[in-house]
Design a protein around this motif. Structure first.
Motif, PDB file in Angstrom:
ATOM      1  N   SER A   1       0.802  -1.234   0.000  1.00 34.70           N
ATOM      2  CA  SER A   1       0.000   0.000   0.000  1.00 34.70           C
ATOM      3  C   SER A   1       0.837   1.287   0.000  1.00 34.70           C
ATOM      4  N   THR A   2       2.080   1.223   0.491  1.00 33.42           N
ATOM      5  CA  THR A   2       2.921   2.424   0.758  1.00 33.42           C
ATOM      6  C   THR A   2       2.136   3.482   1.559  1.00 33.42           C
ATOM      7  N   LEU A   3       1.308   3.023   2.466  1.00 30.64           N
ATOM      8  CA  LEU A   3       0.548   3.956   3.309  1.00 30.64           C
ATOM      9  C   LEU A   3       1.266   4.293   4.615  1.00 30.64           C
ATOM     10  N   SER A   4       2.388   3.621   4.890  1.00 29.94           N
ATOM     11  CA  SER A   4       2.985   3.758   6.225  1.00 29.94           C
ATOM     12  C   SER A   4       3.374   5.190   6.623  1.00 29.94           C
TER      13      SER A   4
ATOM     14  N   HIS B   1      10.625  -1.246   1.007  1.00 28.63           N
ATOM     15  CA  HIS B   1       9.675  -2.342   1.101  1.00 28.63           C
ATOM     16  C   HIS B   1       9.992  -3.164   2.370  1.00 28.63           C
ATOM     17  N   ASN B   2       8.973  -3.775   2.967  1.00 23.33           N
ATOM     18  CA  ASN B   2       9.190  -4.545   4.204  1.00 23.33           C
ATOM     19  C   ASN B   2      10.256  -5.626   4.031  1.00 23.33           C
ATOM     20  N   HIS B   3      10.229  -6.328   2.904  1.00 27.32           N
ATOM     21  CA  HIS B   3      11.195  -7.407   2.699  1.00 27.32           C
ATOM     22  C   HIS B   3      12.615  -6.829   2.627  1.00 27.32           C
TER      23      HIS B   3
ATOM     24  N   ARG C   1      13.611  -4.142   4.112  1.00 31.28           N
ATOM     25  CA  ARG C   1      14.002  -3.765   5.486  1.00 31.28           C
ATOM     26  C   ARG C   1      14.547  -4.985   6.218  1.00 31.28           C
ATOM     27  N   MET C   2      13.886  -6.129   6.014  1.00 32.91           N
ATOM     28  CA  MET C   2      14.334  -7.348   6.699  1.00 32.91           C
ATOM     29  C   MET C   2      15.703  -7.796   6.178  1.00 32.91           C
ATOM     30  N   TRP C   3      15.865  -7.810   4.860  1.00 32.14           N
ATOM     31  CA  TRP C   3      17.160  -8.219   4.291  1.00 32.14           C
ATOM     32  C   TRP C   3      18.264  -7.262   4.736  1.00 32.14           C
TER      33      TRP C   3
ATOM     34  N   PHE D   1      19.867   4.667  11.533  1.00 30.64           N
ATOM     35  CA  PHE D   1      19.947   5.034  10.102  1.00 30.64           C
ATOM     36  C   PHE D   1      18.530   5.043   9.503  1.00 30.64           C
ATOM     37  N   PHE D   2      17.744   4.010   9.836  1.00 26.93           N
ATOM     38  CA  PHE D   2      16.348   3.955   9.358  1.00 26.93           C
ATOM     39  C   PHE D   2      15.544   5.146   9.911  1.00 26.93           C
ATOM     40  N   LEU D   3      15.657   5.376  11.208  1.00 26.54           N
ATOM     41  CA  LEU D   3      14.830   6.438  11.822  1.00 26.54           C
ATOM     42  C   LEU D   3      15.155   7.816  11.253  1.00 26.54           C
TER      43      LEU D   3
ATOM     44  N   GLY E   1       9.439   6.600   9.876  1.00 26.52           N
ATOM     45  CA  GLY E   1      10.300   6.259  11.025  1.00 26.52           C
ATOM     46  C   GLY E   1       9.518   6.269  12.339  1.00 26.52           C
ATOM     47  N   ASP E   2       9.460   5.142  12.993  1.00 26.09           N
ATOM     48  CA  ASP E   2       8.539   4.976  14.118  1.00 26.09           C
ATOM     49  C   ASP E   2       9.241   4.264  15.277  1.00 26.09           C
ATOM     50  N   PRO E   3       9.195   4.849  16.484  1.00 21.81           N
ATOM     51  CA  PRO E   3       9.913   4.220  17.602  1.00 21.81           C
ATOM     52  C   PRO E   3       9.535   2.751  17.802  1.00 21.81           C
TER      53      PRO E   3
ATOM     54  N   GLY F   1      11.225  -3.992  15.138  1.00 18.62           N
ATOM     55  CA  GLY F   1      11.542  -4.681  13.880  1.00 18.62           C
ATOM     56  C   GLY F   1      13.023  -5.079  13.838  1.00 18.62           C
ATOM     57  N   TRP F   2      13.890  -4.155  14.216  1.00 16.20           N
ATOM     58  CA  TRP F   2      15.335  -4.465  14.246  1.00 16.20           C
ATOM     59  C   TRP F   2      15.632  -5.517  15.312  1.00 16.20           C
ATOM     60  N   ARG F   3      15.003  -5.377  16.470  1.00 16.26           N
ATOM     61  CA  ARG F   3      15.232  -6.361  17.544  1.00 16.26           C
ATOM     62  C   ARG F   3      14.760  -7.748  17.105  1.00 16.26           C
TER      63      ARG F   3
HETATM   64  C1  LIG Z   1      13.889  -3.676  10.410  1.00 19.43           C
HETATM   65  C2  LIG Z   1      12.504  -3.091  10.205  1.00 19.43           C
HETATM   66  C3  LIG Z   1      12.275  -1.764  10.489  1.00 19.43           C
HETATM   67  C4  LIG Z   1      11.000  -1.212  10.301  1.00 19.43           C
HETATM   68  N1  LIG Z   1      10.799   0.114  10.605  1.00 19.43           N
HETATM   69  C5  LIG Z   1       9.564   0.651  10.480  1.00 19.43           C
HETATM   70  C6  LIG Z   1       9.320   2.005  10.809  1.00 19.43           C
HETATM   71  O1  LIG Z   1      10.207   2.743  11.247  1.00 19.43           O
HETATM   72  N2  LIG Z   1       8.066   2.488  10.625  1.00 19.43           N
HETATM   73  C7  LIG Z   1       7.052   1.722  10.155  1.00 19.43           C
HETATM   74  O2  LIG Z   1       5.946   2.233   9.988  1.00 19.43           O
HETATM   75  N3  LIG Z   1       7.248   0.429   9.872  1.00 19.43           N
HETATM   76  C8  LIG Z   1       8.457  -0.128  10.016  1.00 19.43           C
HETATM   77  N4  LIG Z   1       8.664  -1.451   9.693  1.00 19.43           N
HETATM   78  C9  LIG Z   1       7.486  -2.283   9.334  1.00 19.43           C
HETATM   79  C10 LIG Z   1       7.158  -2.405   7.843  1.00 19.43           C
HETATM   80  O3  LIG Z   1       8.313  -2.735   7.124  1.00 19.43           O
HETATM   81  C11 LIG Z   1       6.536  -1.151   7.249  1.00 19.43           C
HETATM   82  O4  LIG Z   1       5.476  -0.689   8.063  1.00 19.43           O
HETATM   83  C12 LIG Z   1       5.975  -1.426   5.856  1.00 19.43           C
HETATM   84  O5  LIG Z   1       7.003  -1.894   5.022  1.00 19.43           O
HETATM   85  C13 LIG Z   1       5.374  -0.183   5.295  1.00 19.43           C
HETATM   86  O6  LIG Z   1       5.097  -0.316   3.937  1.00 19.43           O
HETATM   87  P1  LIG Z   1       3.603  -0.358   3.391  1.00 19.43           P
HETATM   88  O7  LIG Z   1       2.817   0.751   3.961  1.00 19.43           O
HETATM   89  O8  LIG Z   1       3.709  -0.430   1.915  1.00 19.43           O
HETATM   90  O9  LIG Z   1       3.113  -1.743   3.993  1.00 19.43           O
HETATM   91  P2  LIG Z   1       1.897  -2.699   3.616  1.00 19.43           P
HETATM   92  O10 LIG Z   1       2.462  -4.028   3.310  1.00 19.43           O
HETATM   93  O11 LIG Z   1       1.013  -2.101   2.610  1.00 19.43           O
HETATM   94  O12 LIG Z   1       1.138  -2.862   5.005  1.00 19.43           O
HETATM   95  C14 LIG Z   1       0.049  -2.009   5.386  1.00 19.43           C
HETATM   96  C15 LIG Z   1       0.340  -1.360   6.704  1.00 19.43           C
HETATM   97  O13 LIG Z   1       0.505  -2.344   7.719  1.00 19.43           O
HETATM   98  C16 LIG Z   1       1.503  -1.938   8.656  1.00 19.43           C
HETATM   99  N5  LIG Z   1       2.620  -2.890   8.616  1.00 19.43           N
HETATM  100  C17 LIG Z   1       2.956  -3.720   7.604  1.00 19.43           C
HETATM  101  N6  LIG Z   1       4.005  -4.497   7.969  1.00 19.43           N
HETATM  102  C18 LIG Z   1       4.323  -4.125   9.235  1.00 19.43           C
HETATM  103  C19 LIG Z   1       5.305  -4.565  10.174  1.00 19.43           C
HETATM  104  N7  LIG Z   1       6.167  -5.543   9.885  1.00 19.43           N
HETATM  105  N8  LIG Z   1       5.376  -3.948  11.369  1.00 19.43           N
HETATM  106  C20 LIG Z   1       4.507  -2.964  11.692  1.00 19.43           C
HETATM  107  N9  LIG Z   1       3.535  -2.531  10.849  1.00 19.43           N
HETATM  108  C21 LIG Z   1       3.450  -3.098   9.645  1.00 19.43           C
HETATM  109  C22 LIG Z   1       1.964  -0.543   8.223  1.00 19.43           C
HETATM  110  O14 LIG Z   1       1.204   0.430   8.896  1.00 19.43           O
HETATM  111  C23 LIG Z   1       1.641  -0.546   6.728  1.00 19.43           C
HETATM  112  O15 LIG Z   1       1.467   0.744   6.218  1.00 19.43           O
HETATM  113  C24 LIG Z   1       9.934  -2.034   9.851  1.00 19.43           C
HETATM  114  C25 LIG Z   1      10.181  -3.383   9.573  1.00 19.43           C
HETATM  115  C26 LIG Z   1      11.448  -3.905   9.733  1.00 19.43           C
HETATM  116  C27 LIG Z   1      11.686  -5.352   9.409  1.00 19.43           C
END
Ligand SMILES: Cc1cc2nc3c(=O)[nH]c(=O)nc-3n(C[C@H](O)[C@H](O)[C@H](O)COP(=O)(O)OP(=O)(O)OC[C@H]3O[C@@H](n4cnc5c(N)ncnc54)[C@H](O)[C@@H]3O)c2cc1C
Length: 407
Positions: free
Chosen positions: A49-52, A153-155, A157-159, A178-180, A186-188, A194-196
């Motif tokens: 979604s890229t709504l984060s 992308h979430n994947h 971030r994990m890699w 670096f991420f924050l 960037g979210d506490p 996520g990193w932990r």
């Molecule tokens: C190492 C690491 C660091 C991260 N740091 C952040 C951060 O600083 N801020 C942040 O918002 N998210 C963080 N995430 C979680 C996640 O990667 C992102 O929220 C997500 O990639 C946002 O993209 P999207 O909106 O396209 O997600 P979508 O896949 O479209 O998901 C929809 C919504 O669900 C929530 N969501 C999805 N995956 C996660 C998840 N693993 N944890 C928490 N919420 C999730 C988000 O609000 C997201 O906008 C982190 C994950 C990892 C592994």
């Protein structure tokens, strides 16, 4: 960065968030479940979604996203997406009940920064990682993508986190920082936890190992790194701290002479107005610079700043006199006194820099008999207390949380 791609851009307005939600909603069912793990690169994050950035600052709420998605899909069809939205709530609730984990992260970061000042080798490796100069396929690209677009992308971030910790052997706190500094979202809670989680500190003993074949498959062979760590032994860390109770909304009355304080952790104050709140004045507090002891990316600061102004403009007609945008709590305390407020009402801010600033403000207001009221959003108040153990236990509560929302 791949020159053919358009960078991801985030317009800092609620309208842009609503547009993005409208475009994504049809894909939140089966498409998301099948394709969400594919990272196709900047400008091509079409399966997620890229709504984060909007959810993080609540230009758009979880409640609105869930309602929109469930208006088009059954809870079964959208199960994966709904769970992801609740991951954010789970992490927030988990940290809210264990604020010492945030404090420990900040202390660990300060220690790692001190080490980098005396260990030239560490300083160089850290700088190469942040500048995308490690020579590791994929990793260097993600460092550039993060800096240029404010999103990964979430994947990815994990890699990235896994390679940072297990291949490069860098302190995880420097990576989280670096991420924050560069993420628009960037979210506490989500970032620290996520990193932990990747490092094996969150679900004790369980780590995330980035594998070359998995990266090749889910990037459609854009990357196939060599030389990655073959194993991910969990980092050592203390046990989780004792849980404190989840916060509850304070009793308060909207009829007192009130000021509205908007901050970057929740820019949707409609739930406060629903109580009958009629502020005589409105002010904004920006705490973005406190996300890191180092300089936060100007793009992120500008995004948050404009998001605060967008919220202020949307609520202008109901918020009384506009007292401007500030980054110091002293200015807010002065405003409260000069406006003869009995109380400042502001959305509850979860653990992080904004909550820390509000605690300081509370202490500055107390001698003047001005109350700082931080009502919780009902969505948070219902969800957070369930973050007692792992996500799998929390997840069982999702149907009842949806049903409490009338969904
Ligand atoms: C190492 C690491 C660091 C991260 N740091 C952040 C951060 O600083 N801020 C942040 O918002 N998210 C963080 N995430 C979680 C996640 O990667 C992102 O929220 C997500 O990639 C946002 O993209 P999207 O909106 O396209 O997600 P979508 O896949 O479209 O998901 C929809 C919504 O669900 C929530 N969501 C999805 N995956 C996660 C998840 N693993 N944890 C928490 N919420 C999730 C988000 O609000 C997201 O906008 C982190 C994950 C990892 C592994």
């Amino acid at each position: 960065m791949d020159g053919s791609a358009t960078p991801q851009s985030f317009e800092p307005t609620r309208n842009a968030a609503l547009d993005r939600l409208r475009v994504f909603a049809p894909k939140a069912g089966g498409d998301y479940a099948r394709l969400r793990n594919y990272d196709l690169g900047p400008g091509r994050h079409v399966h997620v979604s890229t709504l984060s950035p909007y959810l993080r600052h609540r230009l758009l709420t979880e409640d609105e996203v869930l309602r929109t998605v469930l208006a088009r899909h059954s809870p079964q069809a959208a199960e994966k997406f709904i769970q992801e939205v609740f991951w954010r709530s789970y992490w927030k609730g988990w940290l809210e009940m264990r604020p010492a984990v945030w404090t420990a992260y900040r202390e660990g970061l300060a220690a790692a920064l001190n080490r980098s000042r005396v260990e030239a080798g560490l300083r160089q490796r850290w700088s190469d990682a942040c500048n995308g100069q490690t020579g590791i396929d994929g990793f260097d690209h993600w460092a550039h993508e993060l800096i240029q677009t404010g999103y990964l992308h979430n994947h990815a971030r994990m890699w990235f986190a896994s390679i940072w910790v297990f291949t490069l052997g860098l302190p995880w706190e420097l990576g989280a920082d670096f991420f924050l500094r560069h993420l628009h979202d960037g979210d506490p809670a989500s970032n620290t936890l996520g990193w932990r989680w990747v490092a094996g500190l969150q679900t004790r003993g369980k780590t995330y190992l980035a594998r070359p074949d998995n990266i090749a498959r889910y990037t459609e062979r854009r990357f196939h790194p060599a030389g990655l760590a073959p194993a991910a032994p969990p980092l050592d860390g203390p046990d989780h701290p004792q849980r404190r109770p989840a916060p509850v909304s304070p009793p308060w009355t909207a009829s007192r002479r009130s000021g509205l304080l908007l901050h970057e952790d929740d820019l949707s104050p409609a739930y406060l107005f629903e109580t009958g709140l009629a502020p005589v004045s409105q002010i904004r507090l920006q705490t973005t610079s406190a996300r890191s002891p180092l300089a936060v990316s100007p793009q992120v600061t500008a995004f948050v700043s404009a998001a605060l102004e967008d919220a202020a403009t949307r609520w202008r007609d109901r918020s009384g006199e506009d007292a401007g945008h500030h980054d110091q709590v002293d200015a807010i305390a002065d405003w409260a006194r000069a406006s003869r407020l009995e109380q400042i009402v502001t959305p509850y801010a979860p653990v992080g820099p904004t909550a820390e600033a509000l605690d300081k403000l509370d202490a500055a207001l107390a001698p003047h008999g001005i109350a700082l009221i931080r009502p919780l959003r009902p969505y948070d108040e219902r969800a957070w207390p369930h973050a007692t153990h792992g996500f799998f236990r929390f997840k069982d509560q999702i149907p009842s949380l949806l049903s409490a929302m009338g969904l």
